[in-house]
Enzyme design. Sequence first.
Site, PDB file in Angstrom:
ATOM      1  N   THR A  85       0.872  -1.188   0.000  1.00 49.44           N
ATOM      2  CA  THR A  85       0.000   0.000   0.000  1.00 49.44           C
ATOM      3  C   THR A  85       0.906   1.233   0.000  1.00 49.44           C
ATOM      4  OG1 THR A  85      -0.146  -0.221   2.415  1.00 49.44           O
ATOM      5  CG2 THR A  85      -2.012  -1.017   1.141  1.00 49.44           C
ATOM      6  N   LEU A 257      15.615   3.266  20.828  1.00 49.54           N
ATOM      7  CA  LEU A 257      16.210   4.534  21.250  1.00 49.54           C
ATOM      8  C   LEU A 257      17.624   4.665  20.701  1.00 49.54           C
ATOM      9  CD1 LEU A 257      14.917   4.636  24.947  1.00 49.54           C
ATOM     10  CD2 LEU A 257      14.182   6.114  23.061  1.00 49.54           C
ATOM     11  N   CYS A 267       7.917   1.240   5.658  1.00 45.58           N
ATOM     12  CA  CYS A 267       6.702   1.423   6.473  1.00 45.58           C
ATOM     13  C   CYS A 267       6.601   2.784   7.136  1.00 45.58           C
ATOM     14  CB  CYS A 267       6.629   0.346   7.547  1.00 45.58           C
ATOM     15  SG  CYS A 267       6.261  -1.260   6.861  1.00 45.58           S
TER      16      CYS A 267
HETATM   17  C1  UDX Z   1       8.858  -1.199  11.016  1.00 46.10           C
HETATM   18  C2  UDX Z   1       8.151  -1.652  12.315  1.00 46.10           C
HETATM   19  O1  UDX Z   1       9.118  -1.882  13.332  1.00 46.10           O
HETATM   20  C3  UDX Z   1       7.348  -2.908  12.069  1.00 46.10           C
HETATM   21  O2  UDX Z   1       6.644  -3.262  13.240  1.00 46.10           O
HETATM   22  C4  UDX Z   1       6.380  -2.644  10.935  1.00 46.10           C
HETATM   23  O3  UDX Z   1       5.675  -3.820  10.642  1.00 46.10           O
HETATM   24  C5  UDX Z   1       7.111  -2.154   9.698  1.00 46.10           C
HETATM   25  O4  UDX Z   1       7.880  -1.008  10.015  1.00 46.10           O
HETATM   26  P1  UDX Z   1      10.997  -1.931   9.651  1.00 46.10           P
HETATM   27  O5  UDX Z   1      10.673  -0.815   8.718  1.00 46.10           O
HETATM   28  O6  UDX Z   1      11.379  -3.241   9.094  1.00 46.10           O
HETATM   29  O7  UDX Z   1       9.770  -2.196  10.649  1.00 46.10           O
HETATM   30  O8  UDX Z   1      12.239  -1.447  10.529  1.00 46.10           O
HETATM   31  P2  UDX Z   1      12.527  -1.037  12.025  1.00 46.10           P
HETATM   32  O9  UDX Z   1      13.468  -2.011  12.615  1.00 46.10           O
HETATM   33  O10 UDX Z   1      11.311  -0.739  12.780  1.00 46.10           O
HETATM   34  O11 UDX Z   1      13.351   0.298  11.753  1.00 46.10           O
HETATM   35  C6  UDX Z   1      12.749   1.411  11.107  1.00 46.10           C
HETATM   36  C7  UDX Z   1      13.740   2.521  10.970  1.00 46.10           C
HETATM   37  O12 UDX Z   1      14.049   3.057  12.250  1.00 46.10           O
HETATM   38  C8  UDX Z   1      15.080   2.102  10.355  1.00 46.10           C
HETATM   39  O13 UDX Z   1      15.547   3.105   9.507  1.00 46.10           O
HETATM   40  C9  UDX Z   1      15.987   1.948  11.571  1.00 46.10           C
HETATM   41  O14 UDX Z   1      17.344   2.141  11.270  1.00 46.10           O
HETATM   42  C10 UDX Z   1      15.436   3.036  12.457  1.00 46.10           C
HETATM   43  N1  UDX Z   1      15.693   2.791  13.882  1.00 46.10           N
HETATM   44  C11 UDX Z   1      15.012   1.812  14.542  1.00 46.10           C
HETATM   45  C12 UDX Z   1      16.622   3.581  14.536  1.00 46.10           C
HETATM   46  O15 UDX Z   1      17.228   4.464  13.943  1.00 46.10           O
HETATM   47  N2  UDX Z   1      16.839   3.356  15.866  1.00 46.10           N
HETATM   48  C13 UDX Z   1      16.173   2.404  16.563  1.00 46.10           C
HETATM   49  O16 UDX Z   1      16.417   2.285  17.774  1.00 46.10           O
HETATM   50  C14 UDX Z   1      15.244   1.591  15.886  1.00 46.10           C
END
Ligand code: UDX
Length: 433
Positions: A85, A257, A267
């Site tokens: 989506t 964090l 997403c």
């Molecule tokens: C996310 C959600 O976590 C998940 O539940 C949903 O289904 C889809 O979107 P995803 O996009 O795979 O999952 O990655 P995620 O691990 O959540 O990280 C998202 C972004 O945040 C990344 O760019 C990651 O580098 C960043 N991030 C995440 C940080 O910079 N610091 C963190 O502590 C956690």
Amino acid sequence: MNKIAFFGLGYVGLTTAVAMASRGFKVIGYDVDKAKVASLKAGKLTVYEPGLSETFKEALKNIRFTSEANEAVNEADTIFITVGTPSKPDGSIDLSNVIFASRQIGEGLDGYKLVVVKSTVLPGTTMGVVRREIESASNKKCCRDFGLAVNPEFLREGSALEDTLKPDRIIIGEADKASGDQLEELWRGFLNGYEVPIVRTTPENAELIKYANNAFLAIKVTFANMFARLCMKIPGADIDTVMKGIGLDKRIGPYFLNAGMSWGGSCFPKDLKAIVKFAQEKGVRLGLVEEALRINSKGPEDVVQIAESLIGSLKAKVVCVLGVTFKPDTDDVRESPSFYLVDELKARGAKVKCYDPKASAFPSGCEINKSPKECINGSDLVILVTEWNEFKYLNPEDFLSMKSPVVIDTRRILNKRAFEEKGIKLVQLGVGV
Ligand code: UDX
């Protein structure tokens, strides 16, 4: 035994399909993309996820793939819609894949089946357009001739399989009790005694839970990113210790964090934009979510400013960018902050080199290198963006081939003292200088 169909074989559909097949369920995967189906039929995975190829091999006997939508509908008792989506240019949600899949399912309906919307859709979509499309294409009635439910997915790329096999909770938004019962039974069978809360609710709540979840998580990371910028102005401060300190408060918790340049992925950006737009149309401003998006989009610019404060004008400078996926352990570059960083660097006249161990694509107009060392070699500045494990093992010696070594480590994975001992200037995002 249930036979389960998946409409859409991206990260969510394929991982869930493989996970279910690995637990003994008979699974049929359908995708409009014939090349993808052909590749999967030949036993070749179309996404990279740790552990997925091993599980795929084990699960092969229970899973098959087809380009025929009817076949997938006819064979299954439960049909998951797992299509993408994406965002439209104005940030609103593009439902065309969901609508198309709903129609295909409606056209194929040949008896009572449960249709489950796993794609991320805005509140009201399932009981609105999805139900209407299935009803009009099938001439059948929801909750009598077919069941309908929403079952949002919370898996993270990079740990998609693990998250599917051991979810924190299962959210079931049900059009009627029978639909919820069938879906709960399926998940209980899949989880096989692994205890997780199962929340049964309205389709609208289930749809909103997904958006609220992603918005909260994105705000949490943005919070860490924002304080990281402040820490840099305070000698003696470092973001990891500050976040560790607050994360020990049970009300805050230690996860999500880890500060960096910006967050990205398939997403967070699209879901936050979609819920902001949706709320605006309802006359509600999600100011906090809007601000998280704004702060996040400034991340690459912040890093470029740090770069300029270190080496002056970037014009004709050679900048090495380590990591272009939006996070480690994935090949996905959708909405990857590195791409925006490269654009900012190029706009200032820098020559950009990139290295990534798994990226499915690279930013345009940059030199693509085959190893970190090749990328570092001869550059004026190194910016480490994605915290790939292999970067943790880079030694100061690996940077001595730079013209005059200056490194920005946006994830604080390099050893500052070791670098400084070799005379290398290392600036860590979130650490006061
Ligand atoms: C996310 C959600 O976590 C998940 O539940 C949903 O289904 C889809 O979107 P995803 O996009 O795979 O999952 O990655 P995620 O691990 O959540 O990280 C998202 C972004 O945040 C990344 O760019 C990651 O580098 C960043 N991030 C995440 C940080 O910079 N610091 C963190 O502590 C956690």
